[in-house]
Write a protein that holds these residues in place. Structure first.
Motif, short mmCIF file in Angstrom:
data_model
loop_
_atom_site.label_atom_id
_atom_site.label_comp_id
_atom_site.label_asym_id
_atom_site.label_seq_id
_atom_site.Cartn_x
_atom_site.Cartn_y
_atom_site.Cartn_z
N ILE A 218 0.87 -1.18 0.00
CA ILE A 218 0.00 0.00 0.00
C ILE A 218 0.90 1.22 0.00
N ASP A 219 0.83 1.99 -1.07
CA ASP A 219 1.69 3.15 -1.27
C ASP A 219 0.90 4.42 -0.98
N VAL A 220 1.32 5.18 0.00
CA VAL A 220 0.64 6.43 0.37
C VAL A 220 1.25 7.58 -0.42
N LEU A 221 0.42 8.24 -1.23
CA LEU A 221 0.88 9.33 -2.09
C LEU A 221 0.34 10.67 -1.59
N GLU A 222 1.05 11.74 -1.94
CA GLU A 222 0.54 13.08 -1.63
C GLU A 222 -0.63 13.41 -2.53
N GLN A 223 -0.55 12.99 -3.80
CA GLN A 223 -1.66 13.20 -4.74
C GLN A 223 -1.55 12.19 -5.86
N MET A 224 -2.70 11.91 -6.50
CA MET A 224 -2.74 10.98 -7.61
C MET A 224 -2.29 11.69 -8.90
N PRO A 225 -1.59 10.98 -9.79
CA PRO A 225 -1.24 11.57 -11.09
C PRO A 225 -2.49 11.76 -11.94
N ARG A 226 -2.56 12.88 -12.63
CA ARG A 226 -3.74 13.21 -13.43
C ARG A 226 -3.39 13.48 -14.88
N LEU A 227 -4.33 13.17 -15.76
CA LEU A 227 -4.25 13.56 -17.16
C LEU A 227 -4.67 15.02 -17.29
N PRO A 228 -4.40 15.67 -18.42
CA PRO A 228 -4.80 17.07 -18.60
C PRO A 228 -6.29 17.31 -18.39
N ASN A 229 -7.13 16.28 -18.65
CA ASN A 229 -8.57 16.44 -18.46
C ASN A 229 -9.01 16.20 -17.02
N GLY A 230 -8.04 15.93 -16.13
CA GLY A 230 -8.35 15.74 -14.71
C GLY A 230 -8.58 14.30 -14.30
N LYS A 231 -8.65 13.38 -15.27
CA LYS A 231 -8.87 11.97 -14.93
C LYS A 231 -7.58 11.34 -14.42
N LEU A 232 -7.74 10.25 -13.68
CA LEU A 232 -6.60 9.54 -13.13
C LEU A 232 -5.72 8.99 -14.25
N ASP A 233 -4.42 9.19 -14.14
CA ASP A 233 -3.46 8.64 -15.09
C ASP A 233 -2.86 7.38 -14.48
N ARG A 234 -3.48 6.24 -14.76
CA ARG A 234 -3.02 4.98 -14.17
C ARG A 234 -1.60 4.63 -14.59
#
Length: 312
Positions: free
Chosen positions: A185-201
């Motif tokens: 389980i990796d705790v991140l400060e924020q999720m990576p996002r695409l330019p449209n705001g969706k999650l960048d898996r």
């Protein structure tokens, strides 16, 4: 504010929910709009009870006739109503949901997020929903990582406040079976996002080869055991007090480790020993105890062979 849900195949939207300003984090997709029926079914077409995840099927006036020039896909996605409504059809959404006690629906995820790990079929959305139910978790994403060719592991990425991976693992273990608890389980400060705001898996960080979390080996026995732990777990180094299961081990890997330990040390340990002695240090002590017992038994046998038989 109103939250509406619905696939194109059921004409714009099929459910609606009024969001409460005093509970901004309680987001759900609500209940059926007028002239719409909702069924949550399992894999064999039976209704599931409240709180159990199933596939959402939609019936009613909004359901379309099918896909143009695609009779095969139409037959797959538009099915007869198993509840016996004559002439009614249901659209299989492919979305996983569950009923809430208040009669609304929680959206869990897509069925195409179903994966197979260690022979188990797992709904990634169900793990994500369990993570989101934990205090402090704002976002949760679960994926599969191939640590090496013979093992696939579940990896969770979460964001939130005051989160500890170990605490989250223990919390998940109380609600999910062992094979559904992520190895990392990796705790991140924020999720990576695409330019449209969706999650960048694709931009989610891959789990690194974690180093040892405790001291190194003190003797030859511990050194050989640590090497076996590293080999089975697919990591470069293991500390003597590192928990085998916390480092990504599971029952199948424990069986593999058991075979290597018995072959290396000439012991006859059983699988129960691998669950009770979870670190190099603990397993090293158990091996020495077994060796001591064997030496005592040999000594007793040798003494017995010198005894004479007397008749009274």
């Amino acid at each position: 504010m109103c939250n509406a849900y619905g696939p194109t195949e059921t004409t714009t939207f099929s459910t609606a929910a009024l969001m409460r300003s005093d509970a901004p984090d309680d987001v759900h997709i609500g209940c059926a709009i007028a002239n719409t029926r909702l069924l949550v079914l399992d894999r064999v077409g039976c209704r599931v009870p409240v709180g159990v995840v199933g596939e959402l099927h939609i019936g009613g006036a909004g359901v379309s006739r099918g896909y143009l020039n695609r009779p095969d896909l139409t037959a797959e996605r538009f099915v007869d109503d198993p509840s016996g409504h004559s002439g009614d059809r249901l659209y299989r959404t492919g979305d996983l949901v569950r009923w809430r006690p208040d009669g609304c629906l929680d959206y869990i995820g897509r069925m195409d997020q179903q994966v197979k790990v260690r022979g188990f079929r797992i709904e990634l959305g169900e793990i994500e929903a369990t993570l989101l139910a934990q205090a402090g978790v704002s976002e949760a994403v679960v994926s599969v990582h191939a640590a090496h060719d013979r093992d696939r592991k579940l990896i969770a990425h979460v964001t939130g406040h005051g989160l500890r991976a170990g605490q989250l693992k223990r919390a998940l273990a109380e609600h999910l079976p062992e094979h559904m608890v992520p190895a990392v389980i990796d705790v991140l400060e924020q999720m990576p996002r695409l330019p449209n705001g969706k999650l960048d898996r694709n931009a989610l960080p891959q789990p690194s080869d974690e180093g040892p979390t405790s001291a190194g080996p003190d003797n030859d026995s511990q050194s050989r055991l640590a090497a076996l732990f590293s080999q089975v777990l697919g990591v470069s180094e293991v500390g003597v007090h590192d928990d085998f299961y916390a480092r990504g081990g599971h029952s199948l890997l424990a069986i593999e480790l058991l075979g290597l330990v018995n072959a290396t040390f000439g012991t006859e340990l059983v699988l129960r020993d691998m669950f009770q002695s979870r670190t190099v240090a603990e397993l090293s002590v158990l091996i020495e105890q077994n060796r001591l017992v064997e030496r005592l038994l040999v000594h007793v046998d040798e003494d017995d062979s010198t005894l004479e038989t007397f008749e009274f």
